[in-house]
Design a protein around this motif. Sequence first.
Motif, mmCIF file in Angstrom:
data_model
loop_
_atom_site.group_PDB
_atom_site.id
_atom_site.type_symbol
_atom_site.label_atom_id
_atom_site.label_comp_id
_atom_site.label_asym_id
_atom_site.label_seq_id
_atom_site.Cartn_x
_atom_site.Cartn_y
_atom_site.Cartn_z
ATOM 1 N N ALA A 101 0.827 -1.211 0.000
ATOM 2 C CA ALA A 101 0.000 0.000 0.000
ATOM 3 C C ALA A 101 0.858 1.256 0.000
ATOM 4 C CB ALA A 101 -0.941 -0.008 1.194
ATOM 5 N N ARG A 102 2.025 1.188 0.601
ATOM 6 C CA ARG A 102 2.914 2.356 0.642
ATOM 7 C C ARG A 102 3.401 2.744 -0.755
ATOM 8 N NH1 ARG A 102 4.135 -0.357 5.565
ATOM 9 N NH2 ARG A 102 3.898 1.016 7.374
ATOM 10 N N LEU A 103 3.390 1.806 -1.698
ATOM 11 C CA LEU A 103 3.757 2.143 -3.076
ATOM 12 C C LEU A 103 2.776 3.150 -3.666
ATOM 13 C CD1 LEU A 103 4.631 -1.425 -4.465
ATOM 14 C CD2 LEU A 103 6.216 0.324 -3.625
ATOM 15 N N VAL A 104 1.504 3.019 -3.303
ATOM 16 C CA VAL A 104 0.493 3.958 -3.794
ATOM 17 C C VAL A 104 0.749 5.340 -3.195
ATOM 18 C CG1 VAL A 104 -1.964 4.411 -4.037
ATOM 19 C CG2 VAL A 104 -1.140 2.051 -3.960
ATOM 20 N N LEU A 105 1.063 5.371 -1.915
ATOM 21 C CA LEU A 105 1.359 6.654 -1.278
ATOM 22 C C LEU A 105 2.522 7.351 -1.973
ATOM 23 C CD1 LEU A 105 1.152 8.696 1.099
ATOM 24 C CD2 LEU A 105 2.877 7.282 2.241
ATOM 25 N N ARG A 106 3.572 6.594 -2.276
ATOM 26 C CA ARG A 106 4.741 7.214 -2.914
ATOM 27 C C ARG A 106 4.394 7.789 -4.277
ATOM 28 N NH1 ARG A 106 7.966 2.026 -1.237
ATOM 29 N NH2 ARG A 106 8.295 2.483 0.974
ATOM 30 N N MET A 107 3.473 7.137 -4.986
ATOM 31 C CA MET A 107 3.052 7.670 -6.277
ATOM 32 C C MET A 107 2.431 9.056 -6.096
ATOM 33 S SD MET A 107 0.004 6.346 -8.764
ATOM 34 C CE MET A 107 -1.190 6.922 -7.555
ATOM 35 N N TYR A 108 1.558 9.187 -5.087
ATOM 36 C CA TYR A 108 0.936 10.485 -4.828
ATOM 37 C C TYR A 108 1.967 11.507 -4.366
ATOM 38 C CZ TYR A 108 -3.924 8.915 -5.237
ATOM 39 O OH TYR A 108 -5.133 8.459 -5.712
ATOM 40 N N ALA A 109 2.919 11.069 -3.540
ATOM 41 C CA ALA A 109 3.884 11.996 -2.959
ATOM 42 C C ALA A 109 4.946 12.451 -3.953
ATOM 43 C CB ALA A 109 4.552 11.348 -1.749
ATOM 44 N N GLU A 110 5.062 11.756 -5.087
ATOM 45 C CA GLU A 110 6.027 12.162 -6.098
ATOM 46 C C GLU A 110 5.738 13.571 -6.618
ATOM 47 O OE1 GLU A 110 5.872 9.248 -9.160
ATOM 48 O OE2 GLU A 110 7.049 7.750 -8.048
ATOM 49 N N ASN A 111 4.462 13.917 -6.686
ATOM 50 C CA ASN A 111 4.069 15.235 -7.201
ATOM 51 C C ASN A 111 2.912 15.757 -6.356
ATOM 52 O OD1 ASN A 111 3.309 17.500 -8.672
ATOM 53 N ND2 ASN A 111 3.601 16.518 -10.659
ATOM 54 N N PRO A 112 3.202 16.321 -5.192
ATOM 55 C CA PRO A 112 2.132 16.750 -4.288
ATOM 56 C C PRO A 112 1.167 17.752 -4.923
ATOM 57 C CG PRO A 112 4.232 16.729 -3.145
ATOM 58 C CD PRO A 112 4.538 16.514 -4.591
ATOM 59 N N ALA A 113 1.691 18.721 -5.686
ATOM 60 C CA ALA A 113 0.823 19.749 -6.271
ATOM 61 C C ALA A 113 -0.203 19.118 -7.212
ATOM 62 C CB ALA A 113 1.657 20.783 -7.014
ATOM 63 N N PHE A 114 0.252 18.187 -8.049
ATOM 64 C CA PHE A 114 -0.661 17.516 -8.970
ATOM 65 C C PHE A 114 -1.670 16.667 -8.205
ATOM 66 C CE2 PHE A 114 -1.690 13.694 -11.468
ATOM 67 C CZ PHE A 114 -2.319 14.290 -12.565
ATOM 68 N N SER A 115 -1.208 15.968 -7.169
ATOM 69 C CA SER A 115 -2.103 15.117 -6.395
ATOM 70 C C SER A 115 -3.187 15.932 -5.700
ATOM 71 C CB SER A 115 -1.300 14.321 -5.358
ATOM 72 O OG SER A 115 -0.394 13.444 -5.997
ATOM 73 N N VAL A 116 -2.823 17.088 -5.172
ATOM 74 C CA VAL A 116 -3.813 17.948 -4.518
ATOM 75 C C VAL A 116 -4.804 18.495 -5.538
ATOM 76 C CG1 VAL A 116 -4.129 20.133 -3.292
ATOM 77 C CG2 VAL A 116 -2.317 18.553 -2.589
ATOM 78 N N GLN A 117 -4.325 18.895 -6.725
ATOM 79 C CA GLN A 117 -5.219 19.359 -7.790
ATOM 80 C C GLN A 117 -6.228 18.274 -8.160
ATOM 81 O OE1 GLN A 117 -2.997 20.600 -11.222
ATOM 82 N NE2 GLN A 117 -2.870 22.728 -10.552
#
Length: 243
Positions: A101-117
């Motif tokens: 599951a932490r692999l999914v988190l890292r995908m989001y954390a790679e680009n925080p601005a895009f993930s928040v958008q």
Amino acid sequence: MSSSSAAPGRDDKAGRADRPSMRDALIAAAFELFLERGYEQTTVDDIVALAGVGRRSFFRYFPSKEDVVFPDHERCLADMTAFLAASSDDDEPVRRVCDAARLVLRMYAENPAFSVQRYRLTKRVPGLRAYELSVVWRYERALADYLRGRFAGHRDGTLRADVVAAAVVAAHNNALRSWLRSDGRDDSEAAVDHALRHVQAAFGAVLTPPVDERPEDVVVVVARRQAPLWRVVQELESALGRS
């Protein structure tokens, strides 16, 4: 839409290194329009026009407009599946799915601005929310399939696998949404670690014994010392339900 600043005559390979890929250009164009016009009002034709490419190029990378909003989930799902497939029998299964599951988190954390958008956009568009739920379900099934294999032969193995997989996804998503609501400023790893520790504490390590190792029933019959043997046998058969 190119960020390349290569001067005319510069080596083409070097120029390509500075230029965003067509896939990235399409994603950037799509989100620029989604934020400016709204998701529903933006068409694929609008996206390709802004990106300066043709419709065929768009569909080479994205099967639908929804897919451009979630461009990395296919890669992440493949990475998760490979990670689980590479497990050994020595890996504690609940810990392994938490690490997956932490692999999914890292995908989001790679680009925080895009993930928040994307989080903000998805909240506003019901169709995207439904699409996101279908993606989450695929992650959950990947975790459950791995756990079913590890729990095979144990009592309630399939039930346990499905419950643990659902718990991992729920814990991960709770922490992920909290991080997204902070606009990506909070510590995402600490939040997810905290949430997943609850899952490991509840479900980790202890398993019910395999079906063929269930403890045998013990029957105790009390009889008077002077009772005839046939009476003792009759009492025993009655206790065993064979009368």
